[in-house]
Design a protein around this motif. Structure first.
Motif, PDB file in Angstrom:
ATOM      1  N   ILE A   1       0.814  -1.221   0.000  1.00  0.00           N
ATOM      2  CA  ILE A   1       0.000   0.000   0.000  1.00  0.00           C
ATOM      3  C   ILE A   1       0.846   1.269   0.000  1.00  0.00           C
TER       4      ILE A   1
ATOM      5  N   TYR B   1      -1.595   2.532  -4.425  1.00  0.00           N
ATOM      6  CA  TYR B   1      -2.802   2.459  -3.602  1.00  0.00           C
ATOM      7  C   TYR B   1      -3.043   3.741  -2.820  1.00  0.00           C
ATOM      8  N   GLU B   2      -4.336   3.955  -2.560  1.00  0.00           N
ATOM      9  CA  GLU B   2      -4.777   5.080  -1.750  1.00  0.00           C
ATOM     10  C   GLU B   2      -5.915   4.573  -0.864  1.00  0.00           C
ATOM     11  N   GLN B   3      -5.896   4.954   0.413  1.00  0.00           N
ATOM     12  CA  GLN B   3      -6.944   4.472   1.316  1.00  0.00           C
ATOM     13  C   GLN B   3      -8.276   5.138   0.998  1.00  0.00           C
TER      14      GLN B   3
ATOM     15  N   ASN C   1     -14.340   2.098   5.718  1.00  0.00           N
ATOM     16  CA  ASN C   1     -13.906   0.724   5.929  1.00  0.00           C
ATOM     17  C   ASN C   1     -14.979  -0.241   5.430  1.00  0.00           C
TER      18      ASN C   1
ATOM     19  N   GLU D   1      -9.661  -1.746   6.762  1.00  0.00           N
ATOM     20  CA  GLU D   1      -9.276  -0.608   5.934  1.00  0.00           C
ATOM     21  C   GLU D   1      -9.268  -1.065   4.476  1.00  0.00           C
TER      22      GLU D   1
ATOM     23  N   TYR E   1      -8.038  -0.196   0.476  1.00  0.00           N
ATOM     24  CA  TYR E   1      -7.111   0.544  -0.381  1.00  0.00           C
ATOM     25  C   TYR E   1      -7.377   0.158  -1.832  1.00  0.00           C
TER      26      TYR E   1
ATOM     27  N   ASP F   1      -8.174  -4.878  -5.050  1.00  0.00           N
ATOM     28  CA  ASP F   1      -8.389  -4.092  -3.841  1.00  0.00           C
ATOM     29  C   ASP F   1      -7.622  -4.747  -2.702  1.00  0.00           C
TER      30      ASP F   1
END
Length: 241
Positions: free
Chosen positions: A125, A136-138, A142, A147, A149, A170
């Protein structure tokens, strides 16, 4: 009589009901009907021939890999000698809603070490100097207590989100109270009947080993139950006498 005794002794491994060894620092008995592809430290790589005689195994022999399948909905491990169970497995294993998960255990010289799940997850991540489909980006929300990403941005060649790329996955993360990643799940975004997930966690401190579990993304909501069932099945392999 000496000849017969020697023959029986040399063939004892062939008729033994178990593989025995040290798994993550713990002596184990692996029932042959329940596991497959058992390997030990020092075994030849796939496609290579063993040099010299096969070692006699003991509870000091370091096991580094094996697999098994379990029906997580009722905690039933696949016993290949049970014809009705094997038939159910063959009929259900490729369904999108299959209750079966495939487990690979790595230990010995294949173990990533304490904190290995965090290093793998964080490396994924946090990667920046890679193809955009692997950046990746959060996300804000949720999912299933994890979490989430995903790939940000648009592929300029297709004008579609990178998240829709055929190679896109993902990533789902669970952390402990110290912020360390203890569960790392990657799931395909492909529009197929059973998009695969790979679910990684370890068994520290009970045993020094990593677990990789494969199942359909349609079962992601059950990740905690799956993790609990797989954990218990591995612990059940511990030598009891």
């Amino acid at each position: 009589m000496m000849v017969i005794f020697t023959l029986i002794t040399s063939c004892s491994d062939l008729f033994s009901e178990n593989y025995i060894g040290d798994l993550g620092g713990v002596p184990v008995d692996l029932t042959k009907n329940l596991v497959h592809l058992v390997e030990y430290n020092g075994d030849p790589a796939w496609g290579k021939k063993r040099e010299g005689p096969k070692p006699t195994r003991s509870y000091d022999s370091k096991i580094n890999s094996f697999g098994f399948d379990v029906r997580y909905t009722d905690n039933t491990i696949l016993d290949k000698s049970d014809k009705s169970l094997k038939r159910a497995y063959d009929e259900e294993k490729n369904l999108g809603n299959s209750p079966w998960v495939s487990v690979n255990v790595t230990s010995g010289d294949r173990y990533h070490g304490a904190g290995g799940i965090h290093r793998m997850g964080d490396g994924t991540i946090s990667a920046s100097d890679v193809n955009p489909v692997y950046r990746y980006e959060q996300l804000d929300n949720n999912q299933y207590g994890l979490e989430v990403y995903a790939q940000p941005g648009i592929d300029p060649k297709t004008n579609k989100p990178w998240r829709e790329d055929s190679d896109a996955e993902d990533v789902f993360i669970q952390r402990d109270k110290m912020g360390q990643i203890i569960t790392y799940i990657k799931c395909s975004n492909r529009d197929v009947p059973s998009p695969p997930c790979q679910h990684l966690f370890d068994l520290e401190p009970q045993m020094a080993l990593d677990l990789s579990v494969q199942y359909s993304r349609h079962k992601l909501a059950d990740w905690q139950q799956i993790e609990q069932v797989v954990r218990q099945q591995v612990l059940n392999f511990r030598k009891t006498s």
